[in-house]
Design an enzyme around this catalytic site. Structure first.
Site, PDB file in Angstrom:
ATOM      1  N   GLY A 110      59.965  86.917  38.748  1.00 12.63           N
ATOM      2  CA  GLY A 110      59.301  87.411  37.542  1.00 12.63           C
ATOM      3  C   GLY A 110      59.302  88.920  37.383  1.00 12.63           C
ATOM      4  CB  ALA A 124      61.930  80.603  34.698  1.00 10.49           C
ATOM      5  CB  ALA A 133      63.880  84.981  42.011  1.00 10.54           C
ATOM      6  N   GLY A 134      64.277  87.174  39.683  1.00 12.08           N
ATOM      7  CA  GLY A 134      64.292  88.610  39.485  1.00 12.08           C
ATOM      8  C   GLY A 134      65.136  89.110  38.327  1.00 12.08           C
ATOM      9  CE  LYS A 186      63.283  77.831  42.932  1.00 15.08           C
ATOM     10  NZ  LYS A 186      62.947  78.694  41.808  1.00 15.08           N
TER      11      LYS A 186
END
Lengths: 271, 69
Positions: A172, A220, A198-199, A111
């Protein structure tokens, strides 16, 4: 098996089945990150609840005092490892980190993450393209974390990346998908899997990503920093499956006015 | 001889190998899998750790996988 699951399986088969990246089939369309979990035990529970088959880890200087290894958790759960280049600001740093990861973990998948600054953690497109070219040329299977720019996504695919991973919003942030139209444009133009990365903040964000036509979701923080990570992981798993099915089913068009779902004929007071 | 290991200066006997420096920084004579080393920004394959000797002012990075990303 009940009829709902039968329908789900038929729909999945009709679309060619599972997610395939670089010729390899993955068991789930939910790819997990590991950052932010308060403990290895919590991480393990969340990963199991997510049903993921591929999970990303960072590469850092060894710390002899570290207790427990994220690699042990992944091995015990039977989850394939996807090293990332998180924390790299230049193409040179990212390429060296990817090579170290290949040596340490025995995988040529990476990644690719090259960020511009610590405040936004947004990708640096110039360094990203440079690093992607070098790594593809060196035989890596490159999954680049990119901004939600359809032109950049197309360039990354042309370079030979195995997927493109546009952000929904900053890493995040939990802001969800700020530009759904751009994600749709990326999906329309892509010949490789599109992974929303992401986000995302909650399950509906993951469902929306799949409804927009993304092939998978990588997240995550939304799980690891949730009050109940394992519960949120399960929610994400269902959201990804639900969003995928909705995409395949074909949603109804939005209308300005109502369209009756019951017939008007035979109403008793109608005369 | 003084070399930089993971950004910190470290004294090692002249002629030390990458394998010895990795053992020193990891605290394990036989470091487990999942560790990789780069000498002056070039990856040194694990199979070459014993045979690769270090020189004064070399920069060695020893990395492993952690939670993140």
């Amino acid at each position: 098996m009940d009829s709902v699951n039968d329908t789900a399986n038929q729909a999945d088969t009709a679309d060619g089945g599972r997610l395939v990246i670089a010729g390899e089939e993955l068991g789930s369309r939910l790819i997990m990150g590991t950052g932010g979990a308060p403990s290895m035990a919590v991480l393990r529970e969340a990963l199991i609840a997510s049903g993921t088959g591929l999970t990303t880890v960072a590469m850092r200087r060894v710390d002899p005092s570290a207790r427990g290894s994220v690699l042990d958790v992944l091995r015990e759960c039977g989850i394939r490892v996807l090293p990332n280049t998180a924390g790299c600001f230049t193409a040179g740093e990212a390429v060296l980190t990817a090579k170290l990861a290949r040596e340490a973990l025995g995988t040529s998948w990476v990644k690719l993450e090259v960020i511009a600054d610590e405040r936004t953690l947004l990708p640096d497109p110039i360094e990203l393209v440079e690093a992607a070219e070098q790594l593809v040329g060196d035989g890596f299977t490159v999954l680049p974390y990119t901004s939600d720019d359809p032109v950049l996504a197309r360039r990354l695919e042309q370079i030979g990346c195995a997927a493109v991973m546009p952000l929904g919003s900053p890493i995040g942030s939990g802001l969800g998908i700020r530009n759904p139209h751009n994600i749709e444009l990326i999906v329309e133009g892509a010949g490789v899997p599109v992974i929303l990365d992401a986000g995302l903040g909650t399950a509906s964000d993951a469902a929306l990503a799949m409804e927009l036509g993304c092939d998978a979701v990588l997240l995550a923080t939304a799980v690891t920093r949730a009050q109940s990570p394992a519960r949120m992981a399960a929610a994400m798993r269902h959201a990804v499956e639900g969003g995928r099915l909705a995409r395949l089913a074909g949603r109804i068009p939005m209308r300005r006015y109502a369209q009756a779902s019951s017939p008007f004929e035979g109403i008793g007071t109608g005369g | 001889m003084r070399i930089m290991v993971n950004g910190e200066p470290r004294e090692l006997p002249a002629g030390s190998s990458v394998a010895e420096a990795v053992a020193a920084v990891t605290g394990a004579a036989q470091p487990g899998a999942g560790i990789a080393a780069a000498l002056n920004d070039e990856v040194v394959r694990r199979s070459a750790w014993d045979a690769t000797t270090l020189n004064e002012a070399d920069r060695l990075e020893v990395l492993t996988a952690v939670q993140g990303g």
